[in-house]
Design an enzyme around this catalytic site. Sequence first.
Site, PDB file in Angstrom:
ATOM      1  N   THR A 108      -1.730  -3.014   9.702  1.00 44.72           N
ATOM      2  CA  THR A 108      -1.923  -3.795   8.443  1.00 44.72           C
ATOM      3  C   THR A 108      -0.575  -4.269   7.974  1.00 44.72           C
ATOM      4  O   THR A 108      -0.019  -3.885   7.010  1.00 44.72           O
ATOM      5  CB  THR A 108      -2.583  -2.829   7.538  1.00 44.72           C
ATOM      6  OG1 THR A 108      -3.879  -2.698   8.051  1.00 44.72           O
ATOM      7  CG2 THR A 108      -2.623  -3.357   6.104  1.00 44.72           C
ATOM      8  N   ASN A 123      -0.468  10.526   6.060  1.00 42.52           N
ATOM      9  CA  ASN A 123      -1.637  10.090   6.815  1.00 42.52           C
ATOM     10  C   ASN A 123      -2.738  11.121   6.962  1.00 42.52           C
ATOM     11  O   ASN A 123      -3.870  10.776   7.294  1.00 42.52           O
ATOM     12  CB  ASN A 123      -1.214   9.559   8.174  1.00 42.52           C
ATOM     13  CG  ASN A 123      -0.614   8.194   8.028  1.00 42.52           C
ATOM     14  OD1 ASN A 123      -1.299   7.276   7.627  1.00 42.52           O
ATOM     15  ND2 ASN A 123       0.678   8.074   8.282  1.00 42.52           N
ATOM     16  N   THR A 158       0.867  -1.190   0.000  1.00 41.74           N
ATOM     17  CA  THR A 158       0.000   0.000   0.000  1.00 41.74           C
ATOM     18  C   THR A 158       0.907   1.245   0.000  1.00 41.74           C
ATOM     19  O   THR A 158       1.335   1.695  -1.048  1.00 41.74           O
ATOM     20  CB  THR A 158      -0.953   0.013   1.211  1.00 41.74           C
ATOM     21  OG1 THR A 158      -0.200  -0.158   2.409  1.00 41.74           O
ATOM     22  CG2 THR A 158      -1.998  -1.086   1.121  1.00 41.74           C
ATOM     23  N   GLU A 195       6.080   4.668   7.343  1.00 38.51           N
ATOM     24  CA  GLU A 195       5.573   5.855   6.639  1.00 38.51           C
ATOM     25  C   GLU A 195       6.356   7.109   7.031  1.00 38.51           C
ATOM     26  O   GLU A 195       6.373   7.491   8.197  1.00 38.51           O
ATOM     27  CB  GLU A 195       4.083   6.025   6.909  1.00 38.51           C
ATOM     28  CG  GLU A 195       3.266   4.965   6.183  1.00 38.51           C
ATOM     29  CD  GLU A 195       1.790   4.938   6.559  1.00 38.51           C
ATOM     30  OE1 GLU A 195       1.035   4.269   5.844  1.00 38.51           O
ATOM     31  OE2 GLU A 195       1.403   5.571   7.554  1.00 38.51           O
ATOM     32  N   LYS A 252       4.456  -6.917   3.912  1.00 38.08           N
ATOM     33  CA  LYS A 252       4.085  -5.558   3.517  1.00 38.08           C
ATOM     34  C   LYS A 252       3.751  -4.801   4.785  1.00 38.08           C
ATOM     35  O   LYS A 252       3.401  -5.410   5.798  1.00 38.08           O
ATOM     36  CB  LYS A 252       2.910  -5.533   2.537  1.00 38.08           C
ATOM     37  CG  LYS A 252       1.539  -5.852   3.071  1.00 38.08           C
ATOM     38  CD  LYS A 252       0.830  -4.823   3.867  1.00 38.08           C
ATOM     39  CE  LYS A 252       0.658  -3.503   3.127  1.00 38.08           C
ATOM     40  NZ  LYS A 252      -0.095  -2.559   4.029  1.00 38.08           N
TER      41      LYS A 252
END
Lengths: 401, 401
Positions: free
Chosen positions: A190, A396, A148, A274, A174
């Site tokens: 996730t 985000n 993602t 991230e 991932k």
Amino acid sequence: MLPKGFKVGGISSYLSNQNLKKDLAIFISDTLANTAGMFTRNIVKAAPVNVSINRLKNREKFFGIVANSGCANACTGSKGEHDAEYVCSFIEKEFNLMNGSMLCASTGVIGQYFNIVENDFQKKINLLKSNIGTSIKNENDAVSAIMTTDTFIKKGYKKVKNKNGEIKIWGCAKGAGMIYPKLQTPLHATMLSFVLTDAKISNKDLQIILKNSVDQSFNCISVDGDTSTNDTVLVLANGQSNTNQLTGNDLINFTKSFNELMIDLAKSIVKDGEGATKFIEIEIKNAGTKKEARFISSTLATSVLFKTSMFGADANWGRIIAAIGRSGVNFDLNKVDIYIDKYQILKNGTILSFSEKEIKKTLLKKEINIIIDLKSGTATYKYYTCDFSYDYIKINGYYRS
Amino acid sequence: MLPKGFKVGGISSYLSNQNLKKDLAIFISDTLANTAGMFTRNIVKAAPVNVSINRLKNREKFFGIVANSGCANACTGSKGEHDAEYVCSFIEKEFNLMNGSMLCASTGVIGQYFNIVENDFQKKINLLKSNIGTSIKNENDAVSAIMTTDTFIKKGYKKVKNKNGEIKIWGCAKGAGMIYPKLQTPLHATMLSFVLTDAKISNKDLQIILKNSVDQSFNCISVDGDTSTNDTVLVLANGQSNTNQLTGNDLINFTKSFNELMIDLAKSIVKDGEGATKFIEIEIKNAGTKKEARFISSTLATSVLFKTSMFGADANWGRIIAAIGRSGVNFDLNKVDIYIDKYQILKNGTILSFSEKEIKKTLLKKEINIIIDLKSGTATYKYYTCDFSYDYIKINGYYRS
């Protein structure tokens, strides 16, 4: 380099109503494989998590995993579970596999339904059938289809030799955000990770190895302290290697390589956190108990103030002390030593004079090691986290936009 | 408008080796005042916290509070405690107050010692003596002297009338970061709040009122989920109002005004949260227990993913669900309703179709209300938080630089 008997592939499926990237992956063995799984402890579990947990209750052996990105199929109620079952069944039928022999996993936006248009989906699965195989391209297709916000492909590979021959272990993962896995057997993860091996190993041993391994890998990482509704780790062992059933030293050697692969995959998630600019390893030494060491390290690893000061390369070690102090663990501050890489900054709870310039140089590196020695027991723990940057906010604040 | 018998003031003292702003405040009663306090639950407690806790064990009545900003005097060992005692004693001597009758509080960088140069400090205290009083300027001097990253002065004022006359309650607070107070009586907050009142009230009643009030004000706020080593709330009641000892309905009325003031001060900290662009109220309805409601609301209030999506005005309600699901509280998702302001987005665990455009408009407002109705009990809870912005990273990546 996939283990014997496995094929993988990935395509763009429109399941998530997005056509920009590959979003449907398949990992498949040509014979039934012993399977172990661990899933999120979030009490809100996505449909694919519930479906896979139920399927694992009914059988020990599976042919494979179908996984998608873009749509998490979470908070989608009974329709979501029906959709997940539908995708599994569709794959089983098209690949001539027995009913109920596929597991599933999803990652992406919560609260959206799969976009299944039957004729279109049939065409996509036909495309998938012609695009699975054992090549590096097939591997990369599959792994990129579960990405993602990930910025790079996370996969790894181990060979374990023993007197009879060679076992291969291949794994992928991932995850870049909503990373604070709390995985449980098999009821409560996730990040996604799938491990394929041709080892001959019992289901029971596989589950034990997986649990121990997750406890020192995926359960020791945090990007943002948010535990996902979809976290899933699955391992398939199809026994096609030319070795005996794993026991004794062979089992120990396999376990060692398995753990190394899992820790590498877990670290790669943190490195791709991230907006992350730094990888931070937190090592707790000489804690009273392992649980206490875990509480202290996870509290620091999820401290926003600590993570922003790491981004700013600011040796604001007071934030380290403040974070471990609020962890709920009792310790004697007068015994605590703290090191940032090779620089000791706290000794027996007292500040040492240190060169801000030297430490700044260390903190500007890509990998930082924090050691906290509590000198109150013998338990140790390692936890992996990343810094908190402007890009985290960017990614985000506007994730769905 | 200070209550009767109180004087306050603030100056620039160099205690923190910074000369840019006022950094030393004093809050003083001209007669001994019943005093109640609550302090951080962080096991690493700053020197001023330990000193104030010890002093509160030895007596019930105090003359006042000396508080500084810039240097937290935390992780400074016995020298830090000696320094805090020294400042208290110095004030007591200079203001002709009895030994041990001052309390203290600090906020700022952890791990730095006070910069006390005796002759200089004497000059500063002389300046402070000539700068205390009851004017609005004195109030603002005092409150600004305890500010760190705060961008505005936080103070409030209530009058409580009863049949005998009028009671005044004046309070101030500071705090913008490291805000996740977990205050305990009196053993276990860097928000600081000081409340002064001329009420005639017993120590016991004052402590009970303070505890109940903190549990619905400062203990229900989060900016970043980091609990400080220095959080301190102190209330002084000098009994100089022309009313009787508070009992019955008078006590109830006083309590009501006291709570309102404390909630207003707590909300003002969140509104001034580091980098905050939005104020968010989270209301949990119909939870099993108050404790469960508190866990759910505090987990959401500290979720970085939720807070960044609020900054981006993104109705990513899946993150709300994911956060409450990892709170550790068991609830039935199939009963859960979620509202963002007037828009219901989840009904009995199922997504409602809603206009993204309308919700976006709501989320662009400065104040947002999230209601989560669990429909599994009767407990309710309100929690206050803010969004997470680029400026948060800027402020905290380079706090000491």
